[in-house]
Scaffold this active site. Structure first.
Site, PDB file in Angstrom:
ATOM      1  N   LYS A 198      -1.296   3.728   4.381  1.00 12.75           N
ATOM      2  CA  LYS A 198      -2.376   3.840   5.362  1.00 12.75           C
ATOM      3  C   LYS A 198      -3.090   5.181   5.213  1.00 12.75           C
ATOM      4  O   LYS A 198      -4.326   5.255   5.160  1.00 12.75           O
ATOM      5  CB  LYS A 198      -1.823   3.699   6.778  1.00 12.75           C
ATOM      6  CG  LYS A 198      -2.901   3.796   7.865  1.00 12.75           C
ATOM      7  CD  LYS A 198      -2.399   4.402   9.159  1.00 12.75           C
ATOM      8  CE  LYS A 198      -2.098   5.872   9.050  1.00 12.75           C
ATOM      9  NZ  LYS A 198      -1.948   6.590  10.326  1.00 12.75           N
ATOM     10  N   LYS A 233      -5.229  17.079   7.155  1.00 12.28           N
ATOM     11  CA  LYS A 233      -4.069  16.194   6.965  1.00 12.28           C
ATOM     12  C   LYS A 233      -4.246  15.359   5.698  1.00 12.28           C
ATOM     13  O   LYS A 233      -3.280  15.069   4.986  1.00 12.28           O
ATOM     14  CB  LYS A 233      -3.895  15.285   8.183  1.00 12.28           C
ATOM     15  CG  LYS A 233      -2.719  14.310   8.078  1.00 12.28           C
ATOM     16  CD  LYS A 233      -1.376  15.027   7.947  1.00 12.28           C
ATOM     17  CE  LYS A 233      -0.216  14.039   7.754  1.00 12.28           C
ATOM     18  NZ  LYS A 233       0.127  13.299   8.972  1.00 12.28           N
TER      19      LYS A 233
END
Length: 287
Positions: A240, A172
């Protein structure tokens, strides 16, 4: 059909849990905001629990989709966390985008309960979750993954085991690193076209058929040209994610100059009040 739990009913988790229920699984949900769990049950049926531990009790598969590492620890190993209710042989599937370190930590913690843990972050955004066509990249052991894959398939069009625990989160990170550069390049190209007096739609119609084409171009150019940024993954969440990428790069020695630069560009978007704008809002810096 399996007994499932789903922890975290945000913009992603709410529809993902709904697909599980719609495909015939028996789903019990928990959310920090009680009203969201009530709304989910009203919308999809199923049941709600008073705690993550209560949701996980008796479940064969426990899914989670929360905000970050700390949120994930809170709903798993914290007081009343899911691991208190996790039975032997249960499989915990974490769809949160988090660090590879916390994935390995929780993989070990699940094993102490006689359970399995799969890190399974997703790509495809809110639309992908709502339409059940997410891409899921997984890390963990092969046997529990094989059991979980058809259940994950309720909300995914692509799901693959990438390697041992943490590999899903690392994959990811690659995804987010690639997206950051693509969105910045698209922003610069469209801003250039506007400054040059070109018809942005016509430009994209031509160049999208060649090597410049991308998912971002196809799905975001219209809203970018219209100065509309309420159509996808929020800047706050992208920052983030890029923070996780940059921290991992410091640990493994990778060099991410473009990702680091785009992270700072997103910081500027936040300073402009655009933390909840979608990631294509990078073009706002250039107008």
């Amino acid at each position: 059909m399996a007994k499932c739990a789903f922890i975290g009913l945000g913009v992603m988790g709410f529809p993902m849990a709904g697909h599980l229920q719609a495909k015939g699984h028996d789903v019990t949900v928990w959310n920090r905001t009680h009203a969201k769990a009530e709304k989910w049950v009203e919308t999809h049926g199923g049941a709600m629990a008073a705690s993550p531990a209560g949701a996980a009790e008796g479940a064969e598969f426990v899914f989670a989709c929360v905000g970050n590492d700390d949120d994930l620890r809170s709903v798993t190993t914290g007081p009343g966390g899911a691991f208190e209710g996790l039975g032997r042989g249960a499989i915990f599937v974490d769809n949160t985008t988090a660090s590879a370190g916390v994935a390995r930590e929780l993989h070990a913690a699940a094993a102490e309960h006689g359970a399995d843990f799969i890190d399974a972050p997703v790509s495809g955004g809110q639309a992908g979750a709502e339409n059940g066509v997410l891409t899921v990249m997984c890390g963990g052991d092969a046997a529990p993954y094989a059991k979980a894959e058809p259940v994950i398939g309720c909300f995914a069009r692509s799901c693959k085991l990438m390697g041992p625990s943490g590999s899903g989160q690392l994959t990811k990170m690659v995804n987010q690193i690639c997206i950051a550069g693509l969105v910045q390049g698209l922003s610069e190209g469209l801003a250039f076209a506007q400054k040059a007096g070109l018809d942005g739609e016509a430009v994209v119609e031509v160049i999208s058929k060649g090597a410049a084409g991308s998912w971002q171009m196809e799905n975001r150019h219209k809203t970018m040209l219209a100065d509309a940024f309420e159509h996808g993954f929020a800047v706050d969440w992208m920052r983030k994610d890029l923070g996780i990428c940059l921290e991992e790069a410091r640990a493994n020695g990778a060099t991410l100059p473009v990702a680091a630069l785009v992270d700072q560009f997103y910081a500027q978007i936040q300073q402009m009040g655009g933390g909840r704008w979608d990631t294509s809002s990078l073009i706002k810096r250039l107008s």
